[in-house]
Design a protein around this motif. Structure first.
Motif, PDB file in Angstrom:
ATOM      1  N   VAL A 116       8.909  97.163  38.773  1.00  0.00           N
ATOM      2  CA  VAL A 116       8.321  95.841  38.557  1.00  0.00           C
ATOM      3  C   VAL A 116       9.098  95.159  37.434  1.00  0.00           C
ATOM      4  N   GLN A 121       7.233  89.186  36.446  1.00  0.00           N
ATOM      5  CA  GLN A 121       5.875  89.657  36.750  1.00  0.00           C
ATOM      6  C   GLN A 121       5.024  89.801  35.482  1.00  0.00           C
ATOM      7  N   ARG A 124       1.190  89.938  35.315  1.00  0.00           N
ATOM      8  CA  ARG A 124       0.470  91.049  35.952  1.00  0.00           C
ATOM      9  C   ARG A 124       0.113  92.188  34.998  1.00  0.00           C
ATOM     10  N   ASP A 143       0.547  94.764  45.528  1.00  0.00           N
ATOM     11  CA  ASP A 143       0.141  93.350  45.517  1.00  0.00           C
ATOM     12  C   ASP A 143       1.331  92.435  45.782  1.00  0.00           C
ATOM     13  N   ILE A 144       2.471  92.742  45.164  1.00  0.00           N
ATOM     14  CA  ILE A 144       3.672  91.925  45.373  1.00  0.00           C
ATOM     15  C   ILE A 144       4.095  91.989  46.840  1.00  0.00           C
ATOM     16  N   GLU A 147       1.785  89.870  48.906  1.00  0.00           N
ATOM     17  CA  GLU A 147       2.041  88.446  48.685  1.00  0.00           C
ATOM     18  C   GLU A 147       3.307  87.970  49.395  1.00  0.00           C
ATOM     19  N   GLN A 148       4.245  88.858  49.592  1.00  0.00           N
ATOM     20  CA  GLN A 148       5.499  88.490  50.255  1.00  0.00           C
ATOM     21  C   GLN A 148       5.409  88.568  51.788  1.00  0.00           C
ATOM     22  N   TYR A 162      10.456  91.300  48.552  1.00  0.00           N
ATOM     23  CA  TYR A 162       9.999  92.063  47.378  1.00  0.00           C
ATOM     24  C   TYR A 162      11.157  92.184  46.392  1.00  0.00           C
TER      25      TYR A 162
END
Length: 199
Positions: A116, A121, A124, A143-144, A147-148, A162
């Motif tokens: 990450v 980020q 987060r 989560d990433i 979202e992608q 990602y």
């Protein structure tokens, strides 16, 4: 006869294990997986709505380290301005992360299982060393990925974003690399909904 008993015992253990996973509410692949993602990946993926083999394959790509001739994701991995650093303990990795922040901008540092990025980020996490908690890092990575991902889209496209949200050749190279890990996890004929079998 002994071989037959062992096979039946092995199948019974597999069935009990499968029942336990199903009872825990963890989705299990209908195909015979070559390598089942560890429980932490399954839980983080389930909570985010991401296939666990996708999350595990990304972690293999991002923080994979050889241990006893086997590639495994390593939780205390940093990437500082393109240079990989691995530590034996979370405390050592946290100290390394603090040193890295003193010499490089946060946007040039990735941490943990999912690598990450500390800069992009930052919203987060509360403190940078939080990213070295394997469970927290997996939750953020999942989560990433979610979202992608666009509904109905191939997960390989989300995997590329990602790594590089803008897409392009860097995202395509990353997709191909992660696809090799995904094949390792799913097996040669395994598949997931919305995962193309060719990168």
């Amino acid at each position: 006869m002994a071989a037959s008993i062992r096979r039946r015992s092995s199948r019974a253990c597999a069935a009990i294990g499968m029942a336990w996973l199903l009872g825990a509410g963890i989705p299990v692949l209908a195909v015979q997986a070559q390598e089942l993602p560890p429980p932490a990946y399954q839980l983080a993926a389930q909570q985010a709505g991401v296939p666990s083999p996708v999350l595990y394959a990304v972690a293999l790509q991002e923080s994979g380290a050889k241990l006893r001739d086997r590639l495994i994701p390593w939780p205390w991995t940093l990437n500082v301005a393109g240079n990989s650093e691995r530590y034996a303990t979370r405390a050592e990795a946290c100290a390394g992360l603090r040193r890295a922040l003193a010499r490089a901008p946060a946007s040039r540092i990735d941490a943990g299982l999912g690598q990450v990025n500390l800069g992009y980020q930052a919203h987060r996490y509360a403190v940078p060393c939080e990213l070295l908690d394997p469970y927290r890092n997996l939750a953020i990575a999942a989560d990433i990925l979610r979202e992608q991902h666009l509904p109905g889209e191939d997960w390989l496209l989300a995997i590329g974003r990602y790594h590089r949200p803008a897409g392009g050749e860097a995202a395509a190279r990353y997709r191909r690399s992660v696809h090799r890990h995904l094949t390792r996890v799913l097996g040669p004929v395994g598949s997931l909904p919305f995962v193309n079998t060719t990168p």
